[in-house]
Write a protein that holds these residues in place. Structure first.
Motif, PDB file in Angstrom:
ATOM      1  N   ARG A  16       2.408   9.243   8.496  1.00  8.63           N
ATOM      2  CA  ARG A  16       2.552  10.510   7.768  1.00  8.63           C
ATOM      3  C   ARG A  16       1.323  11.403   7.966  1.00  8.63           C
ATOM      4  NH1 ARG A  16       5.661  11.732   3.152  1.00  8.63           N
ATOM      5  NH2 ARG A  16       5.842  14.009   3.069  1.00  8.63           N
ATOM      6  N   GLY A  75       1.431  12.888  11.389  1.00  6.65           N
ATOM      7  CA  GLY A  75       2.386  13.987  11.449  1.00  6.65           C
ATOM      8  C   GLY A  75       1.811  15.272  10.875  1.00  6.65           C
ATOM      9  N   ILE A  76       1.080  15.161   9.775  1.00  6.94           N
ATOM     10  CA  ILE A  76       0.433  16.331   9.184  1.00  6.94           C
ATOM     11  C   ILE A  76      -0.610  16.902  10.141  1.00  6.94           C
ATOM     12  CG2 ILE A  76      -1.054  17.105   7.289  1.00  6.94           C
ATOM     13  CD1 ILE A  76       0.326  15.007   5.514  1.00  6.94           C
ATOM     14  N   HIS A 107      -0.614  16.702  13.387  1.00  3.07           N
ATOM     15  CA  HIS A 107       0.071  17.373  14.489  1.00  3.07           C
ATOM     16  C   HIS A 107       0.528  18.770  14.079  1.00  3.07           C
ATOM     17  CE1 HIS A 107       1.242  13.454  16.822  1.00  3.07           C
ATOM     18  NE2 HIS A 107      -0.057  13.714  16.837  1.00  3.07           N
ATOM     19  N   ARG A 108       1.008  18.906  12.884  1.00  2.75           N
ATOM     20  CA  ARG A 108       1.490  20.224  12.431  1.00  2.75           C
ATOM     21  C   ARG A 108       0.356  21.227  12.312  1.00  2.75           C
ATOM     22  NH1 ARG A 108       4.833  16.990   9.121  1.00  2.75           N
ATOM     23  NH2 ARG A 108       3.524  17.341   7.277  1.00  2.75           N
ATOM     24  N   HIS A 109      -0.863  20.723  12.179  1.00  2.00           N
ATOM     25  CA  HIS A 109      -2.022  21.618  12.086  1.00  2.00           C
ATOM     26  C   HIS A 109      -2.770  21.714  13.417  1.00  2.00           C
ATOM     27  CE1 HIS A 109      -1.269  21.004   7.769  1.00  2.00           C
ATOM     28  NE2 HIS A 109      -1.950  22.121   7.577  1.00  2.00           N
ATOM     29  N   GLY A 110      -2.108  21.327  14.492  1.00  2.00           N
ATOM     30  CA  GLY A 110      -2.672  21.496  15.823  1.00  2.00           C
ATOM     31  C   GLY A 110      -3.656  20.437  16.260  1.00  2.00           C
ATOM     32  N   SER A 127      -4.003  17.256  17.930  1.00  2.00           N
ATOM     33  CA  SER A 127      -3.220  16.328  18.752  1.00  2.00           C
ATOM     34  C   SER A 127      -4.104  15.727  19.840  1.00  2.00           C
ATOM     35  CB  SER A 127      -2.024  17.049  19.385  1.00  2.00           C
ATOM     36  OG  SER A 127      -2.470  18.132  20.188  1.00  2.00           O
ATOM     37  N   ASP A 142      -3.673  10.339  19.094  1.00  2.00           N
ATOM     38  CA  ASP A 142      -2.749   9.389  18.470  1.00  2.00           C
ATOM     39  C   ASP A 142      -3.297   7.965  18.531  1.00  2.00           C
ATOM     40  OD1 ASP A 142      -1.234  11.604  18.167  1.00  2.00           O
ATOM     41  OD2 ASP A 142       0.472  10.917  19.361  1.00  2.00           O
TER      42      ASP A 142
END
Length: 362
Positions: free
Chosen positions: A298, A301-302, A304-307, A309, A312
């Motif tokens: 989770r 995922g948060i 990634h949504r904030h750029g 990346s 991982d």
């Protein structure tokens, strides 16, 4: 009595389940390791280990001198070992469902689900769900504990081969029903008794393996380096058989017996400080790792949504490290104190049955 190699074997099995389950989260699916694609069979190894190790500790008191007192003492000891952590994990997963940590909660918070989880009977085939998914196997082991005297008495009787045949038949029955999600024996459906039958089969084979291990012929065949390495080789060959889950499960008693003899090879691999430590915290690893995985998935995922990346691998490594830290703390703060608290209560309420040497002295 703790056999270091058996403790380490449990640790490796728990880590195998961990590495098998982490890629089940879509966030970590790229980290699937082919070597662990059938690590759900490690649960069957747990069942065999449980039957074997319990027989080491309770054969004298429960089988050779059966009584209501010894049976009650046995059950209290087993509950002191497994219930405190199971209860705490159930509460935490209940909170997880309420706050929806993973974003997709499939377990309904019905009174039946809550009550059966607290009582550790959620996977006995009446359609209730485990709040903590992996706890289904702990629930089925409670059935094995209740039946242990009968299983052990049969294992040490002339009808032992009938019990072995029955256990093998149960494994084939579970595999043939087609309820396995990722393999024939990967059965944990709470709507049927198949998970209970899967557990009883492995547990009975473990108890029987303890009887076999006491014979000198078995010690000559499976003792020493050749026994351990040979049983490992047989297991590897069984795992190469497509759909050969039952064959692999039938290799586990041989591996457990070979580890019981605690030879140099098994000690080098399984009794070193790292693996032995993992064995000590294996129960916590088994129950806690899905929650740690989902929390990190989770968070990733948060990110990634904030750029954020390209890192991982760091979240995957963090999952492994956090699982270890959480489970070490769980062992020290929940398992050990919980066991001591219940044992202390037992000493106050229930007189401990005399040990064999005490009876002999009297």
């Amino acid at each position: 009595m703790r056999i270091a190699s058996l403790t380490g074997l449990r640790g490796l099995a728990a880590v195998a389940v961990l590495l098998y389950h982490i890629p089940h989260s879509p966030a970590f699916q790229d980290y699937a390791i082919g070597l662990f694609s059938r690590a759900y069979l490690a649960v069957d190894l747990f069942f065999v280990l449980s039957g074997f190790v319990i027989s080491i500790g309770y054969y004298e008191r429960v089988v050779k001198r059966p009584s209501a007192a010894s049976y009650g003492d046995f059950l209290l000891n087993r509950m002191a070992r497994v219930w405190p952590l199971h209860f705490v994990v159930a509460l935490v997963f209940l909170a997880r469902i309420l706050v929806n940590v993973s974003g997709d909660q499939a377990v309904a918070l019905t009174p039946a689900n809550i009550i059966t989880n607290v009582l550790m009977i959620q996977s006995w085939g009446w359609g209730t769900q485990a709040l903590a998914g992996n706890s289904w196997s702990v629930s089925t082991e409670l059935v094995a504990y209740l039946l242990f005297p009968l299983i052990a008495i049969l294992a040490f009787s002339r009808g032992v081969w009938l019990q072995v045949a029955g256990a093998v038949a149960l494994l084939f029955l579970v595999a043939m029903f087609g309820h396995g999600s990722r393999g024939p024996l990967d059965v944990n459906d709470g709507n049927s008794v198949l998970p209970v039958l899967r557990c009883l089969a492995g547990f009975a084979l473990g108890v029987t393996a303890f009887r076999v291990a006491r014979h000198s012929l078995c010690a000559r065949l499976l003792g020493g380096e050749h026994g351990f390495l040979g049983s490992c080789a047989l297991l590897v060959l069984a795992l190469l058989i497509p759909g050969g889950d039952v064959v692999a499960a039938l290799c586990f008693p041989l591996l457990v017996i070979a580890c019981y003899y605690d030879g140099r090879a098994s000690r080098a691999l399984l009794a070193n400080p790292v693996v032995f430590h993992l064995g000590l915290i294996s129960y916590s690893i088994y129950l806690w790792h899905p929650l740690v995985r989902d929390v990190f998935a989770r968070v990733m995922g948060i990110a990634h949504r904030h750029g954020f990346s390209g890192f991982d691998w760091a979240f995957y490594a963090g999952t492994l490290i956090a699982t270890w830290l959480v489970c070490w703390a769980s062992y020290l703060l929940i398992e050990v104190p919980g066991h001591r608290a219940i044992k202390k209560l037992e000493r106050r309420v229930v007189p401990r049955p005399p040990l064999p040497f005490q009876q002999a002295a009297e």
